[in-house]
Design an enzyme around this catalytic site. Sequence first.
Site: not given
Length: 700
Positions: A38, A280, A435, A497
């Site tokens: 890159h 890029h 999270e 869950h």
Amino acid sequence: MSTKPTTTDFEWTDLDQRAVDTVRVLAMDSVQKVGNGHPGTAMSLAPAAYVLFQKLMRHDPADPNWTGRDRFVLSAGHSSLTLYIQLYLAGYGLELDDLKAFRTWGSKTPGHPEYGHTVGVETTTGPLGQGVANAVGMAMASRYERGLFDPDAARGSSPFDHTVYCIAGDGCLQEGISAEASSMAGHQKLGNLVLLWDDNHISIEGDTETAVSEDTCKRYEAYGWHVQRVEPKENGDLDPEALFRALEAAKAVTDRPSFIAMRSIIAWPAPNAQNTEAAHGSALGEEEVAATKRVLGFDPEQHFEVTDEVLAHTRAALDRGRDAQKEWEKSFAAWRTANPQHAAEFDRIAAGELPEGWEDHLPAFETGKSVATRAASGKVLQALGAVIPELWGGSADLAGSNNTTIDKTSSFLPEGNPLPGADPYGRTVHFGIREHSMAAEMNGIALHGNTRVYGGTFLVFSDYMRNAVRLSALMHLPVTYVWTHDSVGLGEDGPTHQPVEHLASLRAIPGLNVVRPADANETALAWREIQRRWTKKFGVGAPHGLALTRQGVPTYPANEDTAKGGYIMFEAEGADGESTTPQAVLIATGSEVQLAVEAREQLQAEGVPTRVVSMPSVEWFDEQDQAYRERVLPPSVKARVAVEAGIGLTWHRFVGDAGRIVSLEHFGASADGKVLFREFGFTADRVADAARESLEAAAR
């Protein structure tokens, strides 16, 4: 002490410009030589990285782990050359041959920066946005460290005051993890954090207008950040003086994090490749490299051209770093004299030692009593918190369920927060429902050093965290994940869950130790072992994931061999009641150990000597020598059953061809946990039946 930059009066000479242009040449040549990489971002970011490493940051290339250093995180890790070339120029130990070996086998310059592999790399980056969250974690750790060692010092006067700098790209800020982390940083008012956004408008698919149309600066203002924009020079290049002034202004803002938008042109000044998506992630090509060198005044026939004059100029960073560290050492010595108790704590923590007698504070749990392992974990944390001040952490808005509140009277919250117990140096972190960034922030906290961090959520939501957990393992970071509600036994919340595949998939991450204790005493011993393994004496660190029950489970006598990952909980007995060689071995973890114990009683009554092996951690067990492992699981005993309320992927290698696995190979349902265990076959009767089947298979 002063935390002012090394250079207060900005100076930009022809030699500085030549050094920046040298960076661009090295970026092009490194990618061109290997044929992939890159180059474009490393070219356009050259002035920004140079200003940081040569004009602003407090760092000492001769001592990369200096406590008083500023931290630099390259969140845009695909542009690793942005960092490698600065490390080379400043004198961190990389040399020209390392740049020539870019992205090749055994080199110090891998495709993305790797912590522990290349000196001067503060964190492993590449998955976009992770570095932003790492930097937020480092800034949090810096504040907590200050609270441990120098809480009363005036702002900017402590040897523990330093700045965390991060360069992020468009991709970093599109990833959701950076939004989570940036929101957290603004809420925490992390005035020691500066984020530079490389606003080059290009991603792999082309102009970022393909995917983004928001006003990013206003977004960061809404997060509560101090925001500046730096425009390029008329020729399109980044303006080093404007950047320097913006960075100085950012450092002066200490009541909130700072965001600097830098409008850049990718691959500047390549005549044809600049401002294109091809620049890029692809080599520019020999003709474009040569043309760009001509624009910059370099010989197109020369490769990896660095003049002695340029290198001598940039290696002066070694002298500046030595001087900065000497100045810091004076302040540090004065602090030690004035704060002998804090200094003793610093020495202990920096050495990776734990307080004398800390293990005596671990709770012991009454045998026979039913206790959820999440509840036992909470009691252990509170007991350890009272004697290990560097231990801190919290939960992703599930503290009451995860039992992760180490101190109910102390919350890690900034000055001005109205909540009771708010303290900039508080023990309990409220990560919010974030999270993924919680895990990456924990990585940053561990990378910063001098504290021990944990963070909790439900085991099923480890999926949200997985990329950051993987990076914990890749970097060998001693972070502790507290994952509760570890099976269908959690009950009525249902299959969304209830973790089924999670234990097996987490065990598939190399270097992550998953620990699923059977009861309260195993939980206490697991926490003890995790703390022991955190110390520097243990060697290479590792992350741990505790999988804990919502429901109560029977408490068995504590066994020191818990730390070995697997051990004989109940031995096989002959007709005389004496220990004997087992005919069957039942292996179980967590809440299913009780089923193995009950099944053993049935089998023993039928005259089948049966051993129960509790295996809280497969990874710890695998570390033991062969003699121990064969003593626990004798190769001669072919009749084996493994029991775990999840998919059975982990257990085939332990039970062998004649063995049986009592597992759950489908999603759960919404009902009481006891009902689900019965309906899904997690009963002592089924385990005993599986053992009988295994005995028959072994006899064939």
